[in-house]
Design an enzyme around this catalytic site. Structure first.
Site, PDB file in Angstrom:
ATOM      1  N   SER A 138       8.091  -5.214  12.291  1.00 55.04           N
ATOM      2  CA  SER A 138       9.221  -5.663  13.087  1.00 55.04           C
ATOM      3  C   SER A 138      10.584  -5.407  12.457  1.00 55.04           C
ATOM      4  O   SER A 138      11.613  -5.558  13.111  1.00 55.04           O
ATOM      5  CB  SER A 138       9.094  -7.163  13.368  1.00 55.04           C
ATOM      6  N   SER A 164       5.383  -5.960   8.625  1.00 57.57           N
ATOM      7  CA  SER A 164       6.719  -5.803   9.205  1.00 57.57           C
ATOM      8  C   SER A 164       7.737  -5.170   8.268  1.00 57.57           C
ATOM      9  O   SER A 164       8.815  -4.772   8.699  1.00 57.57           O
ATOM     10  CB  SER A 164       7.253  -7.148   9.701  1.00 57.57           C
ATOM     11  N   LYS A 195      18.238  -8.062   8.209  1.00 55.74           N
ATOM     12  CA  LYS A 195      17.540  -8.239   9.478  1.00 55.74           C
ATOM     13  C   LYS A 195      18.074  -9.467  10.226  1.00 55.74           C
ATOM     14  O   LYS A 195      18.383 -10.497   9.610  1.00 55.74           O
ATOM     15  CB  LYS A 195      16.043  -8.386   9.184  1.00 55.74           C
TER      16      LYS A 195
END
Length: 495
Positions: free
Chosen positions: A169, A193, A88
């Site tokens: 997310s 997330s 990420k």
């Protein structure tokens, strides 16, 4: 070299291919790059890519070659040796790639050092393939945000249905793994997330307990809840990646055992049906989950009392506002580049100056509210922190586990993913992440079925140090339900 189809292939299979000289690590890197071009970019056949990969690592090929040389010499570092991994884009990599948290304001942030978890991946022989898109600032910019959208990376779509949300997310990490653009990926979570996008994209996602994986070198949201974690298509791959990522203290507890389902017999698991309103077609899927657990000798306990979740949510938000201000000021203030904002106030000003690019769909209300908060010694923060502990742990998870002698709790993870709506933002379809997120304890989601082609899952959560146990529950469901199917890359339900 012509490789077999990489769709749904796990790390054990890839290791066997490399061991049998069917392919090399470099071959895998080239093959995943080709899949990224085919399915991820807007050059894909339908003109609408998944858009999960935000940046390709220019060093990936050379790293793969180095791992191949080691293999020829008989040096295999572990189960991730030569395996391409995506991470990420709020995790620092000291290889020239940008760490932006999805923000245009951080396009000049090219760290010189790896995050601790990245160094652990490198030491284990993994190949950092690139960075994945995310909900900007880990979805802590506006209450009207759209998950999977960032000003740097644009919109990540759900590979099962490209008009549907990949959630967030860790949207890009989830969508990339689901689309077999990598074998495994690393996400981060503060509350939901990892779990939410994993469930929406038909994956196994583990949110470890607080402190199990180092967050040094990860762009912060709230230090009392932030963690990184593995996202994978199988429980085994999730366990293998978690074993590499976890810190030395966790490693001292021994290897991660995920397949010993005999340990489940006689365990008591609390059933939580009312964390959110469940879609009618998700109800029979969850009943199959419960039936499968009982087949493994699990004792199900119904009627578990929950704390006031609305009150907990309000207190959690207050904690996040204070801790974000504290953490992001420290992080921005420590960056080397002169071309990035060095404080939250400077970030707000930069975003406002570039509002056409940064805020075409939603604002930065959470950032503005956070800037108005004081320090961590204020009563507003301390009172909210105490309330979070009481509701999430003392009167929440700890109370439920001890009063009912539970090994864990199980709940539905999600409803089918909602339509993407950039104009009005996310349409919340429910989730089961908050208790464990605020309590700082582990949680795991696994696929359990599909509703009109959209994945749904089940979430397990428990007390500290129970990651291996949760993985065992997940493995039991995986072997029984076999619910994981490849994505369709459809435009809508009519296809």
């Amino acid at each position: 070299m012509n490789l077999p189809d990489l769709s749904e292939v796990d790390t054990v299979t890839l290791q066997s291919w490399m061991g049998a000289k069917i392919c090399s690590s470099l071959d895998l890197v080239e093959a995943y790059f080709a899949r990224i071009f085919a399915h991820d970019s807007n050059n894909s056949s339908n003109g609408w890519g998944v858009n999960s990969v935000i940046e390709i690592n220019a060093e990936a090929r050379s790293i793969a070659v180095a791992r191949d040389v080691e293999r020829k010499k008989g040096l295999i570092r572990g189960p991730l040796h030569g395996i391409p991994v995506l991470v990420k884009d709020n995790i620092e990599t000291g290889d020239g790639m940008i760490t932006s948290a999805g923000s245009l304001a951080l396009l000049d942030n090219r760290p010189e050092r790896d995050a601790v978890l990245i160094q652990r991946l490198r030491d284990a022989g993994a190949v950092i393939l690139g960075k994945t898109n995310l909900s900007e600032w880990a979805n802590f910019r506006s209450p009207w945000s759209t998950s999977g959208w960032s000003s740097r990376g644009g919109l990540t779509r759900n590979p099962y249905m490209l008009t549907r949300s990949a959630s967030g997310s860790s949207s890009g990490s989830a969508a990339a793994v689901a689309a077999s653009l990598c074998t495994v990926a690393v996400g981060t979570e503060t509350d939901g997330s990892i779990l939410s996008p994993a469930a929406a994209c038909g994956l196994v996602g583990l949110k470890p307990g607080l402190g199990e994986i180092s967050t040094i070198g990860v762009v912060p949201l709230a230090y009392s809840q932030d963690t990184a974690g593995p996202m994978a298509r199988t429980v085994q791959d999730c366990a293998l990646l978690y074993q590499v990522l976890r810190n030395d203290v966790a490693c001292n507890r021994g290897p991660v055992i995920f397949s010993d389902m005999s340990r489940l017999r006689g365990t008591r698991v609390g059933v939580l049906r009312n964390l959110f309103g469940l879609h009618r077609d998700a109800i029979p899927i969850f009943e199959k989950v419960l039936d499968a657990l009982q087949d493994f000798g699990v004792i199900l306990i119904e009627g578990i009392r929950l704390p006031d979740m609305a009150e907990l949510g309000q207190a959690e938000l207050e904690v996040l506002l204070y801790e974000f201000k504290y953490g992001i000021n420290l992080y921005l203030g420590g960056l080397r580049s002169n071309d990035v904002p060095r404080s939250l106030e400077a970030l707000l000003a930069t975003n406002s100056k570039n509002s056409v690019s940064v805020m075409p769909w939603f604002g930065q209300e959470y950032l503005e509210i956070a800037a108005e908060r004081g320090g961590l010694g204020e009563d507003g923060y301390l009172n909210a922190k105490r309330l979070c502990k009481r509701l999430a742990w003392t009167e929440g998870l700890d109370y439920m586990l001890s009063k009912n002698q539970l090994a864990a709790c199980v709940a539905p993870s999600n409803n089918p993913s909602g339509l993407i709506d950039l104009l009005t933002g996310d349409h919340n379809t429910g989730g089961s992440s908050t208790l464990a997120a605020v309590a700082g304890t582990p949680s795991l989601t696994v696929p359990t079925g599909h509703i009109h082609g959209l994945p749904v899952g089940a979430t397990f959560f428990a007390g500290p140090g129970t990651e291996s146990l949760l993985l065992c529950y997940g493995y039991a469901l995986e072997t029984t339900l076999a619910a994981r199917i490849p994505p369709f890359f459809k435009m809508d339900m009519s296809e």
